[in-house]
Design an enzyme around this catalytic site. Structure first.
Site, mmCIF file in Angstrom:
data_model
loop_
_atom_site.group_PDB
_atom_site.id
_atom_site.type_symbol
_atom_site.label_atom_id
_atom_site.label_comp_id
_atom_site.label_asym_id
_atom_site.label_seq_id
_atom_site.Cartn_x
_atom_site.Cartn_y
_atom_site.Cartn_z
ATOM 1 N N THR A 1 0.821 -1.200 0.000
ATOM 2 C CA THR A 1 0.000 0.000 0.000
ATOM 3 C C THR A 1 0.860 1.256 0.000
ATOM 4 O O THR A 1 2.024 1.228 0.448
ATOM 5 C CB THR A 1 -0.900 0.012 1.258
ATOM 6 O OG1 THR A 1 -1.561 1.265 1.384
ATOM 7 C CG2 THR A 1 -0.083 -0.211 2.520
ATOM 8 N N GLU B 1 0.304 3.601 1.943
ATOM 9 C CA GLU B 1 0.291 4.100 3.320
ATOM 10 C C GLU B 1 1.616 3.873 4.041
ATOM 11 O O GLU B 1 1.878 4.502 5.073
ATOM 12 C CB GLU B 1 -0.861 3.483 4.111
ATOM 13 C CG GLU B 1 -2.223 3.915 3.586
ATOM 14 C CD GLU B 1 -3.371 3.509 4.489
ATOM 15 O OE1 GLU B 1 -3.243 3.665 5.714
ATOM 16 O OE2 GLU B 1 -4.390 3.038 3.962
ATOM 17 N N TYR C 1 -1.600 -0.450 11.094
ATOM 18 C CA TYR C 1 -1.779 -1.137 9.808
ATOM 19 C C TYR C 1 -0.614 -0.845 8.873
ATOM 20 O O TYR C 1 0.047 -1.766 8.356
ATOM 21 C CB TYR C 1 -3.093 -0.713 9.154
ATOM 22 C CG TYR C 1 -3.120 -0.977 7.669
ATOM 23 C CD1 TYR C 1 -2.994 -2.271 7.165
ATOM 24 C CD2 TYR C 1 -3.234 0.073 6.751
ATOM 25 C CE1 TYR C 1 -2.987 -2.522 5.804
ATOM 26 C CE2 TYR C 1 -3.234 -0.162 5.389
ATOM 27 C CZ TYR C 1 -3.111 -1.460 4.911
ATOM 28 O OH TYR C 1 -3.097 -1.698 3.553
ATOM 29 N N LYS D 1 2.435 -3.294 7.283
ATOM 30 C CA LYS D 1 2.695 -3.479 5.851
ATOM 31 C C LYS D 1 4.118 -3.056 5.503
ATOM 32 O O LYS D 1 4.787 -3.701 4.679
ATOM 33 C CB LYS D 1 1.685 -2.685 5.029
ATOM 34 C CG LYS D 1 0.270 -3.229 5.079
ATOM 35 C CD LYS D 1 0.156 -4.638 4.496
ATOM 36 C CE LYS D 1 0.276 -4.634 2.990
ATOM 37 N NZ LYS D 1 0.047 -6.007 2.433
#
Length: 351
Positions: free
Chosen positions: A135, A137, A161, A165
Site C-alpha cells: 500500500t 500508506e 496497519y 505493511k
C-alpha cells in the site's frame, strides 16, 4: 507461469484479481488460499466455484507447513500475496492481528517459498515469482504541495496497519537480497470497485446513501486520496508479474487525487441522477470526530511502471465511480448478506 497461488483471494482486491486472471485465460490453474476471516467472503467468487481453472484451499498464511504442502502438491509457479488485515480503524482498536497476519504471515510465506524453490527443478527456479501486494500508506502522509510518493520515498508509516505493511515490505526486500528469492513488490493507492467490504469509504457511502442513512465524514472531509479502480490495479499487478524486474518495487496509482468530500459529492451527484425523486443525497452528509493519526494526503507517481512496463490506468474517476455505483445497486443481495453478517454465519456453520 501455469499454476499461480493467490493468497487472500476471497477479499476485495484478491477476488477481483482472480476474476481478472480467469477472464484473461493466461493461466492453467489459479489456487486461492484464504483463511476466510470477516473480510474473506465466499460469495465474492461463488459463481466461479466450478470453473475448470479455479481451485479454493482454506488456509492461513501463518501455517507454514500447509503453505509448503500446497506449493509442492500444486506445483506452484508463482505467488501473489494479498492476504492482509487492511482496515486502519481496526488496527487502532487492536494492532496484534495486523502484526500476526501482515508480518508473521508474510515471513512464513517467504520461508516456504525459499525452501520450495531451493528444491525445485530449474524451470521452476527460473520462472517463479513472489509478488507482494502492499500500500501507499507505508510512505506516511503528504502535505498538499509535496510531490507524490514514488518507489524511492522513505517509509514513514503512521498507523499500526501501515507499520505492519511496511515491515512486510522490508522482509520481502530482504529475502531477495539475502536469499535470492525472486520477489516483486507493488504499492498501490486507494482501491475502489465491486466486492469491497462496506467498512471502506466508497461502498459505505453508496450503501448508506441508497438507504437514506447519514454519510459520516471524518473531520472536515479535506483528507486527500489517490483513487484507483480495482480493475486497473489488477492489470497493473499482472503487468508487474509478467514483465517486472526481479527485486524491484512498482507504485500503482490511479491519477485521481480527490478529497473525501469530493468523493462523497460525486457519489451524491450520481445517486441524484439515478433517483431524482429522493431528497438530494448531499443533505445526508454529517461530520464526525477525526480518527487518531489520520494521514492528510496520499498520492502516487506511477511513472516507473508506465515507462518501464507500459502500464497506465484506463478508468477516469468519474467512469469508475459510475460503474461502481451501478454494481452496488445491482447487487443488493450481496450487500445485505455482508452487512447482516449472513455470509459469516454460513461460513462458521460449515466449518
Amino acid at each position: 507461469m501455469n499454476n499461480l497461488l493467490v493468497t487472500g483471494g476471497l477479499g476485495f482486491i484478491g477476488s477481483n484479481f482472480i476474476r481478472f486472471l480467469l477472464n484473461s485465460g493466461e493461466l492453467e490453474t489459479i489456487i486461492n488460499f484464504d483463511k476466510q476471516t470477516y473480510a474473506g467472503n465466499p460469495e465474492n467468487l461463488q459463481d466461479l466455484e466450478n470453473h475448470e481453472s479455479y481451485k479454493f484451499i482454506k488456509g492461513d498464511i501463518c501455517d507454514r507447513e500447509k503453505v509448503s504442502r500446497v506449493l509442492e502438491e500444486c506445483k506452484i509457479d508463482g505467488i501473489v500475496n494479498f492476504a492482509a488485515e487492511s482496515h486502519v480503524d481496526r488496527s487502532i482498536d487492536g494492532p496484534e492481528p495486523f502484526v500476526q497476519t501482515n508480518v508473521v504471515g508474510t515471513l512464513r510465506l517467504l520461508e516456504a517459498s525459499k525452501d520450495y524453490i531451493s528444491n525445485a527443478v530449474k524451470e521452476v527456479r527460473d520462472t517463479f515469482r513472489f509478488l507482494h501486494v502492499s500500500t501507499d500508506e507505508v510512505y506516511g502522509s503528504l502535505e498538499k504541495d509535496e510531490p507524490a510518493f514514488c518507489e524511492t520515498t522513505p517509509f514513514a508509516p503512521n498507523s499500526p496497519y501501515s507499520a505492519s505493511k511496511a515491515s512486510a515490505d522490508h522482509l520481502v526486500r530482504s529475502y531477495h537480497h539475502t536469499f535470492g528469492l525472486p520477489t516483486l513488490t507493488t504499492n498501490c493507492s486507494n482501491n475502489y470497485g465491486p466486492y469491497q467490504f462496506p467498512e471502506k469509504l466508497i461502498p459505505l457511502m453508496i450503501m448508506n446513501a441508497s438507504e437514506g442513512k447519514s454519510l459520516p465524514i471524518y473531520g472536515d472531509g479535506s483528507n486527500i486520496r489517490d483513487w484507483l479502480h480495482v480493475e486497473d490495479h489488477c492489470s497493473g499487478i499482472l503487468s508487474v508479474l509478467k514483465k517486472g524486474i526481479v527485486g524491484e518495487t512498482y507504485c500503482i496509482g490511479g491519477a485521481s487525487e480527490k478529497t473525501n468530500m469530493e468523493v462523497i459529492d460525486t457519489l451524491c451527484e450520481i445517486l441524484d441522477r439515478k433517483f431524482p425523486e429522493r431528497t438530494p443525497h448531499s443533505k445526508l452528509k454529517t461530520f464526525v470526530k477525526d480518527r487518531p493519526g489520520h494521514d492528510h494526503r496520499y498520492a502516487i507517481d506511477f511513472s516507473k511502471i508506465k515507462n518501464e512496463l507500459d502500464w497506465a490506468p484506463s478508468f477516469s474517476f468519474e467512469e469508475g465511480m459510475e460503474k461502481t455505483v451501478d454494481w452496488y445497486l445491482s447487487h443488493q443481495e450481496w450487500c445485505e448478506n455482508v452487512t447482516s453478517g449472513k455470509y459469516q454465519r454460513e461460513r462458521l456453520g460449515s466449518s
